[in-house]
Design a protein around this motif. Structure first.
Motif, short mmCIF file in Angstrom:
data_model
loop_
_atom_site.label_atom_id
_atom_site.label_comp_id
_atom_site.label_asym_id
_atom_site.label_seq_id
_atom_site.Cartn_x
_atom_site.Cartn_y
_atom_site.Cartn_z
N GLY A 139 0.81 -1.21 0.00
CA GLY A 139 0.00 0.00 0.00
C GLY A 139 0.84 1.25 0.00
O GLY A 139 2.06 1.22 0.14
N ASP A 140 0.14 2.38 -0.16
CA ASP A 140 0.78 3.69 -0.14
C ASP A 140 0.76 4.25 1.27
O ASP A 140 -0.06 3.85 2.11
CB ASP A 140 0.05 4.65 -1.08
N ASP A 141 1.62 5.21 1.53
CA ASP A 141 1.67 5.88 2.82
C ASP A 141 0.34 6.59 3.05
O ASP A 141 -0.01 7.53 2.36
CB ASP A 141 2.82 6.89 2.81
N TYR A 142 -0.43 6.11 4.06
CA TYR A 142 -1.75 6.68 4.29
C TYR A 142 -1.67 8.15 4.69
O TYR A 142 -2.63 8.91 4.53
CB TYR A 142 -2.49 5.90 5.40
N ARG A 143 -0.50 8.58 5.21
CA ARG A 143 -0.37 9.98 5.62
C ARG A 143 -0.42 10.91 4.43
O ARG A 143 -0.59 12.11 4.57
CB ARG A 143 0.95 10.17 6.39
N HIS A 144 -0.27 10.35 3.21
CA HIS A 144 -0.31 11.19 2.01
C HIS A 144 -1.54 10.89 1.14
O HIS A 144 -1.67 11.46 0.07
CB HIS A 144 0.96 10.99 1.19
N ARG A 145 -2.39 9.96 1.57
CA ARG A 145 -3.56 9.62 0.76
C ARG A 145 -4.56 10.77 0.79
O ARG A 145 -5.20 11.04 1.78
CB ARG A 145 -4.26 8.37 1.30
N GLY A 146 -4.70 11.45 -0.33
CA GLY A 146 -5.70 12.50 -0.43
C GLY A 146 -5.42 13.72 0.43
O GLY A 146 -6.29 14.55 0.62
N LEU A 147 -4.22 13.84 0.98
CA LEU A 147 -3.90 14.96 1.84
C LEU A 147 -2.99 15.95 1.11
O LEU A 147 -2.24 15.56 0.22
CB LEU A 147 -3.18 14.46 3.11
N PRO A 148 -3.02 17.22 1.50
CA PRO A 148 -2.13 18.19 0.85
C PRO A 148 -0.69 17.93 1.22
O PRO A 148 -0.39 17.25 2.20
CB PRO A 148 -2.61 19.53 1.43
N GLU A 149 0.20 18.48 0.42
CA GLU A 149 1.63 18.34 0.72
C GLU A 149 1.95 19.04 2.04
O GLU A 149 1.22 19.93 2.48
CB GLU A 149 2.45 18.95 -0.41
N ALA A 150 3.05 18.63 2.65
CA ALA A 150 3.45 19.26 3.91
C ALA A 150 3.68 20.76 3.69
O ALA A 150 4.16 21.16 2.63
CB ALA A 150 4.73 18.61 4.42
N PRO A 151 3.33 21.56 4.66
CA PRO A 151 3.51 23.01 4.49
C PRO A 151 4.99 23.37 4.42
O PRO A 151 5.83 22.70 5.02
CB PRO A 151 2.86 23.57 5.76
N PRO A 152 5.32 24.41 3.69
CA PRO A 152 6.71 24.87 3.68
C PRO A 152 7.08 25.42 5.04
O PRO A 152 6.21 25.78 5.84
CB PRO A 152 6.71 25.95 2.60
N PRO A 153 8.38 25.51 5.35
CA PRO A 153 8.79 26.06 6.65
C PRO A 153 8.29 27.50 6.81
O PRO A 153 8.12 28.23 5.83
CB PRO A 153 10.32 26.01 6.58
N PHE A 154 8.07 27.88 8.06
CA PHE A 154 7.65 29.24 8.36
C PHE A 154 8.89 30.09 8.65
O PHE A 154 10.02 29.60 8.66
CB PHE A 154 6.69 29.24 9.55
N SER A 155 8.68 31.36 8.92
CA SER A 155 9.80 32.24 9.27
C SER A 155 10.13 32.07 10.76
O SER A 155 9.32 31.57 11.55
CB SER A 155 9.43 33.69 8.99
N ASP A 156 11.33 32.50 11.14
CA ASP A 156 11.71 32.47 12.56
C ASP A 156 10.71 33.25 13.40
O ASP A 156 10.34 32.82 14.50
CB ASP A 156 13.10 33.08 12.75
N GLU A 157 10.27 34.39 12.89
CA GLU A 157 9.33 35.22 13.64
C GLU A 157 8.00 34.50 13.85
O GLU A 157 7.43 34.52 14.96
CB GLU A 157 9.09 36.55 12.92
N GLN A 158 7.49 33.85 12.81
CA GLN A 158 6.22 33.13 12.94
C GLN A 158 6.34 31.98 13.95
O GLN A 158 5.44 31.76 14.77
CB GLN A 158 5.81 32.56 11.57
N VAL A 159 7.44 31.24 13.87
CA VAL A 159 7.63 30.12 14.78
C VAL A 159 7.74 30.61 16.23
O VAL A 159 7.14 30.04 17.15
CB VAL A 159 8.88 29.31 14.39
N THR A 160 8.51 31.67 16.44
CA THR A 160 8.70 32.19 17.79
C THR A 160 7.39 32.74 18.36
O THR A 160 7.04 32.48 19.53
CB THR A 160 9.78 33.29 17.79
N LYS A 161 6.64 33.48 17.57
CA LYS A 161 5.36 34.00 18.03
C LYS A 161 4.40 32.86 18.38
O LYS A 161 3.69 32.93 19.39
CB LYS A 161 4.74 34.90 16.97
N ALA A 162 4.38 31.83 17.56
CA ALA A 162 3.50 30.69 17.82
C ALA A 162 3.90 29.99 19.11
O ALA A 162 3.04 29.55 19.88
CB ALA A 162 3.54 29.72 16.64
N ALA A 163 5.22 29.86 19.36
CA ALA A 163 5.69 29.21 20.58
C ALA A 163 5.23 29.97 21.82
O ALA A 163 4.79 29.37 22.81
CB ALA A 163 7.21 29.09 20.55
#
Length: 368
Positions: free
Chosen positions: A232-256
């Motif tokens: 079978g295929d990796d179920y984590r990718h069945r019909g799901l969007p591609e993984a998001p691109p990395p965010f910026s340092d500022e976005q990651v820090t604010k989210a943390a």
């Protein structure tokens, strides 16, 4: 202010600073290692009924049927002192001092086909008290031997009805001899085995060391299992969007800062810290985290560091901890040489799991 936010020049946006993995050096007593040999939180509620086979992959449906029958065959008294059933515990009982033929099942398949789901379902379906069933990764099993010693591990697990080993792999000759001897003694004691891997039993160790020199040990391991191929295929990718691109340092820090219970670390510093913590403690390292936020993700510099990151990725995935990151995309963590080498299956699994956790983390930025 945390070192990560200071380094990025971003002021904190909440009173409570994020946690830091780099400040954690957990101590894990041996009895906790044994008590925690249960399916991880991600698989608490999985059952055979919740496994959805791919209609285009009949081997998935077949595996469910075989494992359901295997679980049912493990009912009753511990097999070391009772009449044994036939192949894989099926058929009429018969008197015997040791099991004849394979005493376990071995789920072989690619990434994301649901092997761990099925293994955890087998653990849940086996009619025995939780204290008589053990579930852990191959690394956790070898770590248990390191913590308890070989004889104590045999003594501790010999009274179990079932031992489930996830992500079964052999990385060196020492592991080959250790695990072959351990499983042989457990089978002799009447313990049923179940394992998952991306490598057939007879191919374990291939590409990592001169496995031909340990062929007898590897064949001995193979003899304990009936192999079930799950396609079978990796179920984590069945019909799901591609993984998001990395965010910026500022976005990651604010989210943390906006996420209670989140950690925030500079990726190179985290890799350096992992070298100071034994992999058996990586699970404890992530205790009570709601998210892991990483800045400045860079290529992994060497094989030892890469293998440590694989273990951390497994523990985060088991615990469903989302990972928000800036810097390099996760599919570019490992060099081409690594992805073509003997540990490539581990690295592809880590990429698959980190990708899934990165997808889970997208909402943290939206709410920050």
């Amino acid at each position: 202010m945390s070192s990560s936010s200071a380094a990025s020049g971003i002021s904190p946006i909440a009173d409570a600073a994020p946690l830091s993995l780099c400040t954690r050096e957990p101590y894990v007593p041996a009895d906790r290692l044994v008590a925690e040999m249960v399916p991880p939180p991600r698989f608490d509620s999985v059952r055979f009924a919740t496994y959805i086979p791919d209609p285009n992959q009949p081997s998935q449906t077949e595996a469910v049927g075989v494992l359901e029958a295997f679980a049912a065959g493990l009912g009753g008294a511990h097999s070391a002192g009772t009449a044994k059933r036939g192949f894989l515990g099926f058929g009429k009982g018969r008197a015997a001092k040791t099991p004849a033929g394979p005493r376990g099942v071995y789920l072989d398949g690619g990434y994301g086909v649901g092997k761990t789901h099925l293994l955890a379902s087998l653990w849940h379906a086996t009619p025995a008290e939780p204290a008589l069933k053990a579930f852990g990764t191959f690394v956790e099993l070898t770590n248990l031997v390191g913590a308890l010693g070989f004889q104590k591990t045999v003594q501790t697990l010999s009274g179990h009805r079932l031992l489930c080993i996830d992500e079964f792999e052999l990385d060196d000759p020492g592991d080959t001899v250790l695990v072959s001897t351990l499983l042989g003694k457990l089978v002799d004691a009447g313990v049923a085995l179940a394992a998952t891997s991306n490598t057939l039993p007879g191919k374990l160790g291939e590409g990592r060391f001169a496995s031909v020199d340990f062929l007898r040990e590897i064949q001995g391991l193979s003899a304990h299992f009936r192999s079930l191929r799950i396609d079978g295929d990796d179920y984590r990718h069945r019909g799901l969007p591609e993984a998001p691109p990395p965010f910026s340092d500022e976005q990651v820090t604010k989210a943390a800062y906006a996420t209670p219970g989140a950690s925030l670390d500079d990726f190179p510093h985290l890799l350096a810290h992992l070298a100071k913590v034994h992999p058996s403690r990586y699970g404890a390292l992530t205790d009570d985290l709601t998210a892991v936020c990483l800045t400045d993700v860079q290529p992994i510099p060497d094989q030892s560091t890469a293998l440590r990151l694989v273990v951390l990725a497994d523990r985060l995935y088991d615990r469903e901890v989302p990972v928000l990151a800036s810097g390099l995309p996760f599919d570019r963590l490992f060099s081409e040489e690594m992805l073509n080498g003997g540990y490539r299956k581990k690295y592809f699994r880590a990429i698959s799991r980190l990708t899934a956790l990165a997808r889970d983390a997208k909402g943290l930025v939206k709410t920050a």
